[in-house]
Design a protein around this motif. Structure first.
Motif, PDB file in Angstrom:
ATOM      1  N   PRO A  18       1.865  10.454   4.066  1.00  0.00           N
ATOM      2  CA  PRO A  18       0.525   9.991   4.418  1.00  0.00           C
ATOM      3  C   PRO A  18       0.345   8.488   4.166  1.00  0.00           C
ATOM      4  O   PRO A  18      -0.438   8.068   3.323  1.00  0.00           O
ATOM      5  CB  PRO A  18      -0.379  10.829   3.522  1.00  0.00           C
ATOM      6  N   ALA A  19       1.112   7.691   4.887  1.00  0.00           N
ATOM      7  CA  ALA A  19       1.051   6.242   4.736  1.00  0.00           C
ATOM      8  C   ALA A  19       1.596   5.609   6.010  1.00  0.00           C
ATOM      9  O   ALA A  19       2.312   6.244   6.778  1.00  0.00           O
ATOM     10  CB  ALA A  19       1.870   5.802   3.526  1.00  0.00           C
ATOM     11  N   SER A  20       1.285   4.355   6.187  1.00  0.00           N
ATOM     12  CA  SER A  20       1.810   3.631   7.341  1.00  0.00           C
ATOM     13  C   SER A  20       3.223   3.145   7.023  1.00  0.00           C
ATOM     14  O   SER A  20       3.607   3.046   5.851  1.00  0.00           O
ATOM     15  CB  SER A  20       0.917   2.429   7.654  1.00  0.00           C
ATOM     16  N   PRO A  21       4.011   2.819   8.048  1.00  0.00           N
ATOM     17  CA  PRO A  21       5.346   2.269   7.776  1.00  0.00           C
ATOM     18  C   PRO A  21       5.294   1.025   6.887  1.00  0.00           C
ATOM     19  O   PRO A  21       6.155   0.840   6.032  1.00  0.00           O
ATOM     20  CB  PRO A  21       5.886   1.945   9.174  1.00  0.00           C
ATOM     21  N   GLY A  22       4.282   0.185   7.047  1.00  0.00           N
ATOM     22  CA  GLY A  22       4.149  -1.005   6.199  1.00  0.00           C
ATOM     23  C   GLY A  22       3.903  -0.650   4.745  1.00  0.00           C
ATOM     24  O   GLY A  22       4.452  -1.283   3.840  1.00  0.00           O
ATOM     25  N   GLU A  23       3.066   0.362   4.509  1.00  0.00           N
ATOM     26  CA  GLU A  23       2.805   0.807   3.134  1.00  0.00           C
ATOM     27  C   GLU A  23       4.066   1.389   2.507  1.00  0.00           C
ATOM     28  O   GLU A  23       4.345   1.165   1.329  1.00  0.00           O
ATOM     29  CB  GLU A  23       1.682   1.840   3.116  1.00  0.00           C
ATOM     30  N   ILE A  24       4.830   2.111   3.297  1.00  0.00           N
ATOM     31  CA  ILE A  24       6.080   2.678   2.801  1.00  0.00           C
ATOM     32  C   ILE A  24       7.055   1.552   2.450  1.00  0.00           C
ATOM     33  O   ILE A  24       7.695   1.571   1.394  1.00  0.00           O
ATOM     34  CB  ILE A  24       6.685   3.639   3.836  1.00  0.00           C
ATOM     35  N   ALA A  25       7.174   0.562   3.311  1.00  0.00           N
ATOM     36  CA  ALA A  25       8.067  -0.572   3.046  1.00  0.00           C
ATOM     37  C   ALA A  25       7.620  -1.336   1.805  1.00  0.00           C
ATOM     38  O   ALA A  25       8.454  -1.746   0.987  1.00  0.00           O
ATOM     39  CB  ALA A  25       8.119  -1.497   4.258  1.00  0.00           C
ATOM     40  N   ASP A  26       6.318  -1.527   1.646  1.00  0.00           N
ATOM     41  CA  ASP A  26       5.804  -2.229   0.459  1.00  0.00           C
ATOM     42  C   ASP A  26       6.133  -1.458  -0.817  1.00  0.00           C
ATOM     43  O   ASP A  26       6.522  -2.051  -1.831  1.00  0.00           O
ATOM     44  CB  ASP A  26       4.295  -2.436   0.557  1.00  0.00           C
ATOM     45  N   ALA A  27       5.979  -0.139  -0.786  1.00  0.00           N
ATOM     46  CA  ALA A  27       6.286   0.686  -1.957  1.00  0.00           C
ATOM     47  C   ALA A  27       7.777   0.607  -2.273  1.00  0.00           C
ATOM     48  O   ALA A  27       8.171   0.498  -3.440  1.00  0.00           O
ATOM     49  CB  ALA A  27       5.861   2.134  -1.715  1.00  0.00           C
ATOM     50  N   TRP A  28       8.628   0.647  -1.255  1.00  0.00           N
ATOM     51  CA  TRP A  28      10.073   0.562  -1.465  1.00  0.00           C
ATOM     52  C   TRP A  28      10.446  -0.786  -2.067  1.00  0.00           C
ATOM     53  O   TRP A  28      11.242  -0.858  -3.011  1.00  0.00           O
ATOM     54  CB  TRP A  28      10.796   0.773  -0.134  1.00  0.00           C
ATOM     55  N   THR A  29       9.846  -1.868  -1.542  1.00  0.00           N
ATOM     56  CA  THR A  29      10.131  -3.209  -2.051  1.00  0.00           C
ATOM     57  C   THR A  29       9.697  -3.334  -3.510  1.00  0.00           C
ATOM     58  O   THR A  29      10.426  -3.890  -4.336  1.00  0.00           O
ATOM     59  CB  THR A  29       9.430  -4.273  -1.183  1.00  0.00           C
ATOM     60  N   ALA A  30       8.516  -2.807  -3.839  1.00  0.00           N
ATOM     61  CA  ALA A  30       8.026  -2.875  -5.219  1.00  0.00           C
ATOM     62  C   ALA A  30       8.950  -2.094  -6.152  1.00  0.00           C
ATOM     63  O   ALA A  30       9.268  -2.547  -7.258  1.00  0.00           O
ATOM     64  CB  ALA A  30       6.601  -2.341  -5.307  1.00  0.00           C
ATOM     65  N   HIS A  31       9.397  -0.919  -5.720  1.00  0.00           N
ATOM     66  CA  HIS A  31      10.317  -0.131  -6.540  1.00  0.00           C
ATOM     67  C   HIS A  31      11.628  -0.878  -6.749  1.00  0.00           C
ATOM     68  O   HIS A  31      12.154  -0.935  -7.865  1.00  0.00           O
ATOM     69  CB  HIS A  31      10.582   1.228  -5.897  1.00  0.00           C
ATOM     70  N   ARG A  32      12.151  -1.477  -5.688  1.00  0.00           N
ATOM     71  CA  ARG A  32      13.401  -2.239  -5.798  1.00  0.00           C
ATOM     72  C   ARG A  32      13.247  -3.402  -6.770  1.00  0.00           C
ATOM     73  O   ARG A  32      14.133  -3.662  -7.588  1.00  0.00           O
ATOM     74  CB  ARG A  32      13.806  -2.744  -4.413  1.00  0.00           C
ATOM     75  N   ASP A  33      12.113  -4.093  -6.723  1.00  0.00           N
ATOM     76  CA  ASP A  33      11.857  -5.199  -7.650  1.00  0.00           C
ATOM     77  C   ASP A  33      11.797  -4.709  -9.092  1.00  0.00           C
ATOM     78  O   ASP A  33      12.355  -5.340  -9.996  1.00  0.00           O
ATOM     79  CB  ASP A  33      10.557  -5.923  -7.300  1.00  0.00           C
ATOM     80  N   ARG A  34      11.121  -3.554  -9.323  1.00  0.00           N
ATOM     81  CA  ARG A  34      11.056  -2.995 -10.682  1.00  0.00           C
ATOM     82  C   ARG A  34      12.439  -2.608 -11.177  1.00  0.00           C
ATOM     83  O   ARG A  34      12.786  -2.862 -12.334  1.00  0.00           O
ATOM     84  CB  ARG A  34      10.123  -1.788 -10.718  1.00  0.00           C
ATOM     85  N   LEU A  35      13.246  -2.008 -10.313  1.00  0.00           N
ATOM     86  CA  LEU A  35      14.596  -1.613 -10.706  1.00  0.00           C
ATOM     87  C   LEU A  35      15.444  -2.837 -11.030  1.00  0.00           C
ATOM     88  O   LEU A  35      16.163  -2.857 -12.036  1.00  0.00           O
ATOM     89  CB  LEU A  35      15.252  -0.782  -9.602  1.00  0.00           C
ATOM     90  N   ARG A  36      15.383  -3.861 -10.204  1.00  0.00           N
ATOM     91  CA  ARG A  36      16.146  -5.090 -10.472  1.00  0.00           C
ATOM     92  C   ARG A  36      15.745  -5.707 -11.804  1.00  0.00           C
ATOM     93  O   ARG A  36      16.596  -6.155 -12.569  1.00  0.00           O
ATOM     94  CB  ARG A  36      15.933  -6.103  -9.354  1.00  0.00           C
ATOM     95  N   THR A  37      14.451  -5.736 -12.080  1.00  0.00           N
ATOM     96  CA  THR A  37      13.976  -6.277 -13.358  1.00  0.00           C
ATOM     97  C   THR A  37      14.508  -5.445 -14.514  1.00  0.00           C
ATOM     98  O   THR A  37      15.034  -5.981 -15.494  1.00  0.00           O
ATOM     99  CB  THR A  37      12.433  -6.315 -13.391  1.00  0.00           C
ATOM    100  N   TRP A  38      14.394  -4.119 -14.403  1.00  0.00           N
ATOM    101  CA  TRP A  38      14.856  -3.234 -15.465  1.00  0.00           C
ATOM    102  C   TRP A  38      16.354  -3.404 -15.698  1.00  0.00           C
ATOM    103  O   TRP A  38      16.809  -3.519 -16.838  1.00  0.00           O
ATOM    104  CB  TRP A  38      14.530  -1.782 -15.108  1.00  0.00           C
ATOM    105  N   LEU A  39      17.137  -3.451 -14.623  1.00  0.00           N
ATOM    106  CA  LEU A  39      18.584  -3.629 -14.765  1.00  0.00           C
ATOM    107  C   LEU A  39      18.909  -4.977 -15.393  1.00  0.00           C
ATOM    108  O   LEU A  39      19.819  -5.082 -16.221  1.00  0.00           O
ATOM    109  CB  LEU A  39      19.282  -3.495 -13.406  1.00  0.00           C
ATOM    110  N   GLY A  40      18.171  -6.006 -15.021  1.00  0.00           N
ATOM    111  CA  GLY A  40      18.399  -7.336 -15.572  1.00  0.00           C
ATOM    112  C   GLY A  40      18.081  -7.445 -17.060  1.00  0.00           C
ATOM    113  O   GLY A  40      18.596  -8.326 -17.746  1.00  0.00           O
TER     114      GLY A  40
END
Length: 64
Positions: A18-40
């Motif tokens: 229940p989201a637009s493709p843009g909202e899905i992409a934004d959520a994926w990008t935010a998750h990737r940023d959180r993971l990169r920070t955590w790994l770093g």
């Protein structure tokens, strides 16, 4: 809000998100940023730790 429908190959099932493709992409990008920070933030010793998969270290698993 429109749903985004993803169809997987048979015998898979359709998933309606229940989201637009843009909202899905934004959520994926935010998750990737959180993971990169955590790994770093992992100390050097943490990368050599074992995982639940006994043949893989944390470094090997992340690299995979």
């Amino acid at each position: 809000m429109a749903g985004f429908r993803q169809q997987y190959e048979p015998p898979g099932v359709a998933i309606v998100v229940p989201a637009s493709p843009g909202e899905i992409a934004d959520a994926w990008t935010a998750h990737r940023d959180r993971l990169r920070t955590w790994l770093g933030e992992r100390p050097a010793a943490a990368w050599r730790q074992p995982t639940r998969c006994t043949d893989w270290s944390v470094s090997q698993l992340v690299g995979h």
